[in-house]
Write an enzyme that holds these catalytic residues in place. Structure first.
Site, short mmCIF file in Angstrom:
data_model
loop_
_atom_site.label_atom_id
_atom_site.label_comp_id
_atom_site.label_asym_id
_atom_site.label_seq_id
_atom_site.Cartn_x
_atom_site.Cartn_y
_atom_site.Cartn_z
N HIS A 122 0.87 -1.18 0.00
CA HIS A 122 0.00 0.00 0.00
C HIS A 122 0.91 1.24 0.00
O HIS A 122 2.04 1.17 0.51
CB HIS A 122 -0.84 -0.04 1.28
CG HIS A 122 -1.90 0.99 1.40
ND1 HIS A 122 -1.64 2.28 1.81
CD2 HIS A 122 -3.24 0.94 1.21
CE1 HIS A 122 -2.76 2.96 1.86
NE2 HIS A 122 -3.75 2.17 1.49
N ASP A 200 3.04 -4.86 7.70
CA ASP A 200 1.81 -4.08 7.57
C ASP A 200 0.65 -5.07 7.69
O ASP A 200 0.36 -5.82 6.76
CB ASP A 200 1.81 -3.37 6.22
CG ASP A 200 0.48 -2.68 5.92
OD1 ASP A 200 -0.48 -2.87 6.68
OD2 ASP A 200 0.41 -1.97 4.90
N GLN A 203 -4.59 -5.32 6.69
CA GLN A 203 -5.62 -6.22 6.15
C GLN A 203 -5.68 -7.56 6.87
O GLN A 203 -6.69 -8.25 6.80
CB GLN A 203 -5.39 -6.47 4.65
CG GLN A 203 -5.63 -5.25 3.77
CD GLN A 203 -7.06 -4.72 3.86
OE1 GLN A 203 -8.00 -5.45 4.15
NE2 GLN A 203 -7.23 -3.44 3.61
N LYS A 226 -10.32 -0.82 10.57
CA LYS A 226 -10.47 -2.04 9.76
C LYS A 226 -10.73 -3.27 10.63
O LYS A 226 -10.92 -4.37 10.11
CB LYS A 226 -9.22 -2.25 8.91
CG LYS A 226 -9.03 -1.18 7.83
CD LYS A 226 -7.84 -1.50 6.95
CE LYS A 226 -7.30 -0.30 6.23
NZ LYS A 226 -8.00 0.00 4.98
N CYS A 364 -4.86 2.73 -3.49
CA CYS A 364 -3.60 3.22 -2.91
C CYS A 364 -2.46 2.22 -3.15
O CYS A 364 -1.64 1.97 -2.26
CB CYS A 364 -3.74 3.51 -1.41
SG CYS A 364 -4.94 4.78 -1.07
N1 PMP Z 1 -1.85 -0.91 4.43
C1 PMP Z 1 -2.83 -1.62 3.87
C2 PMP Z 1 -2.54 -3.00 3.35
C3 PMP Z 1 -4.12 -1.08 3.77
O1 PMP Z 1 -5.10 -1.79 3.21
C4 PMP Z 1 -4.35 0.23 4.28
C5 PMP Z 1 -5.73 0.87 4.18
N2 PMP Z 1 -6.35 0.71 2.95
C6 PMP Z 1 -3.29 0.91 4.86
C7 PMP Z 1 -2.05 0.33 4.92
C8 PMP Z 1 -3.46 2.29 5.42
O2 PMP Z 1 -4.31 2.25 6.51
P1 PMP Z 1 -4.87 3.62 7.14
O3 PMP Z 1 -5.43 4.40 6.00
O4 PMP Z 1 -5.91 3.15 8.09
O5 PMP Z 1 -3.71 4.29 7.80
#
Ligand code: PMP
Length: 406
Positions: A122, A200, A203, A226, A364
Site C-alpha cells: 500500500h 503491515d 488487512q 479495519k 492506494c
Molecule cells: N496498508 C494496507 C494494506 C491497507 O489496506 C491500508 C488501508 N487501505 C493501509 C495500509 C493504510 O491504513 P490507514 O489508511 O488506516 O492508515
C-alpha cells in the site's frame, strides 16, 4: 458452536440500509469495516458521561479514563500476544509506518543502505520511505511480483543478498490483490540477512490471528477502523529493545520525563511516541472492538471468510470476460477484478444501483496497477458479517454490468 452470521449482523446498525426493497450488501470492508453496537456504545459512554482526560487528572473521572486507556493497551497486547509496553497507539497504519520511518529510519539509515519493500505494498508502506530515505542517503527498492500477484521470492532472496538491506517492509495481506504473504518465512530470511522487519497487518488483523511472538518481525502496524473499531486510532507494535533504542519523532506533552530550556529528557516507550493528548475514546473503543472480535474468535472468522471467498470465486468465474487481478495460491479477503469494456468506476456505479457497495480505483497501490497494466480495478472485500446472499447479489449485479457494457 457454529458461526452465527445472522446474530453477528444483527449487531451492526450500519448494515441495516435497504433501498427500494434492496438490502444493503456491504462489500468494502477492506477499506473500512462497519461497527458493532458495543463499539458505538463504548464511544457514546467514554465521549459522554464517562469522558475525561488521561494521565493528568487526579479526580475520579480522569483516573477512570486513564485506567480504561491503559487497559485498552493491555487488550491490544493480548490481541497480538505482546507486552503492553510494546504497544504504541497511533492514528492508524499510515501513522504507525511514518513513526518507524521518521524515528527508526532517520536515526538508523546511512548512505548506501536500502529499504526493501514488496511490489504489492500500500502507498502507506512506500511513501514514508520515499520521504525519509533521501534525508539519510538510503534508497528504497521494491521486490517484483509474479504474474499471479505473489512475491517473486527468488528476487527477494537476491535483493537481500546485497547485504545493504537494513529494513524490510512486508504487507501481510495485500489490499489490492488479496495475496497472503508468507511473512514468517520472509521475516526469518530478512532477519538472517541482518534487516529489521516491519509487517503491515492492516488487512490481516481483521482476518487472521496475529502472534508477534512467533511472526519474527520487529514492527507490526494495523488500523482500528479495519478491525471493527473507530477511525483515528491504530497500533504500532515494536519489539521492546528496538522501541527503547529509538528517538522520539514528535515532541510535546506526555512524551517527556523532564523539560527545561537547557535539556529535555524523554519518557520510556510507549509514552515516548505518544505526544499530546491521545485519542482516548478511540483507543478504548478499539479495545472494545478487539474484545468483541476475540470473543467470536479469529479462527472462526477466518474460516467463515475462507468459505465465502471460495464461494465468491466460483460466482466470479461464471461472469463472462471477468478478469481476476491477484490469483496467488494463498489469497484472502479481497477480490480484485476488471470487466471488458467497463471502467471499474462504472461497475461500482451499476452495483450501487443494486445497493451493493464495492470499491473501484487504484486502492492506494498504484505500482500494483502498473504491474498488471490496468488503471484501476473493481474490488469486493469480505468481513465477518458478509453472507453468501451478499455475494449472490454482487454476482447478479456483475451479470447486469456485463449486459450493459459488454
Ligand atoms: N496498508 C494496507 C494494506 C491497507 O489496506 C491500508 C488501508 N487501505 C493501509 C495500509 C493504510 O491504513 P490507514 O489508511 O488506516 O492508515
Amino acid at each position: 458452536m457454529s458461526y452465527d452470521v445472522d446474530a453477528i449482523r444483527a449487531q451492526f446498525p450500519g448494515l441495516d440500509d435497504a433501498r427500494e426493497g434492496k438490502p444493503f450488501a456491504y462489500l468494502d470492508s477492506a477499506a473500512t469495516t462497519q461497527k458493532p453496537r458495543c463499539v458505538l456504545d463504548a464511544v457514546a459512554r467514554w465521549l459522554g458521561p464517562a469522558y475525561g482526560t488521561v494521565h493528568r487528572g487526579l479526580y475520579r473521572r480522569s483516573v477512570a479514563s486513564t485506567q480504561a486507556y491503559e487497559d485498552a493497551r493491555a487488550t491490544v497486547a493480548r490481541f497480538l500476544n505482546a507486552d503492553a509496553k510494546e504497544v504504541v497507539f497511533t492514528m492508524g497504519t499510515t501513522d504507525a509506518i511514518n513513526l518507524v520511518a521518521w524515528s527508526w529510519g532517520r536515526s538508523r539509515l546511512k548512505p548506501g543502505d536500502q529499504v526493501l519493500v514488496t511490489g504489492m505494498e500500500h502507498h502507506a508502506d512506500i511513501v514514508p520511505w520515499q520521504v525519509t530515505a533521501p534525508i539519510t542517503g538510503a534508497e528504497l527498492v521494491a521486490c517484483p511480483l509474479l504474474d499471479d500477484g505473489s512475491l517473486d521470492e527468488a528476487a527477494f532472496d537476491r535483493l537481500l543478498a546485497s547485504g545493504r538491506v537494513k529494513l524490510v517492509g512486508l504487507v501481510h495481506i495485500a489490499n489490492s490483490l488479496g495475496t497472503v504473504n508468507p511473512v514468517r518465512r520472509l521475516a526469518a530470511k530478512a532477519r538472517a540477512a541482518g534487516a529489521t522487519v516491519l509487517i503491515d497487518a492492516a488487512q490481516s488483523a481483521p482476518h487472521v490471528p496475529l502472534d508477534v511472538a512467533t511472526l519474527g518481525c520487529d514492527f507490526l502496524a494495523f488500523s482500528g477502523h479495519k478491525v471493527y473499531g473507530p477511525t483515528g486510532i491504530g497500533v504500532l507494535w515494536g519489539r521492546g529493545e528496538v522501541l527503547e533504542s529509538m528517538p522520539p519523532w514528535r515532541g510535546g506533552g506526555e512524551m517527556i520525563e523532564r523539560v527545561s530550556f537547557e535539556r529535555t529528557t524523554f519518557a520510556a516507550p510507549p509514552a515516548r511516541f505518544e505526544a499530546g493528548t491521545p485519542p482516548i475514546v478511540e483507543a478504548i473503543a478499539l479495545a472494545t472492538a478487539l474484545e468483541w472480535l476475540m470473543a467470536i474468535g479469529l479462527e472462526a472468522v477466518a474460516a467463515h471468510e475462507h468459505d465465502l471467498f471460495t464461494y465468491a470465486e466460483g460466482l466470479m468465474a461464471q461472469v463472462p470476460g471477468l478478469r481476476r487481478i491477484g490469483t496467488a495460491p494463498e489469497r484472502a479477503g479481497v477480490l480484485s477484478f476488471t470487466l471488458p469494456g467497463a471502467h471499474p468506476a462504472d461497475i461500482a456505479a451499476v452495483l450501487d444501483m443494486e445497493n451493493v457497495a464495492i470499491r473501484a480505483g487504484h486502492h492506494c497501490a498504484q505500482p500494483v496497477m502498473a504491474r498488471f497494466g490496468v488503471p484501476a480495478t473493481a474490488r469486493a472485500s469480505l468481513g465477518c458479517y458478509t453472507t453468501r446472499a451478499d455475494l449472490d447479489r454482487l454476482a447478479a449485479g456483475l451479470h447486469k454490468a456485463v449486459k450493459l457494457f459488454g
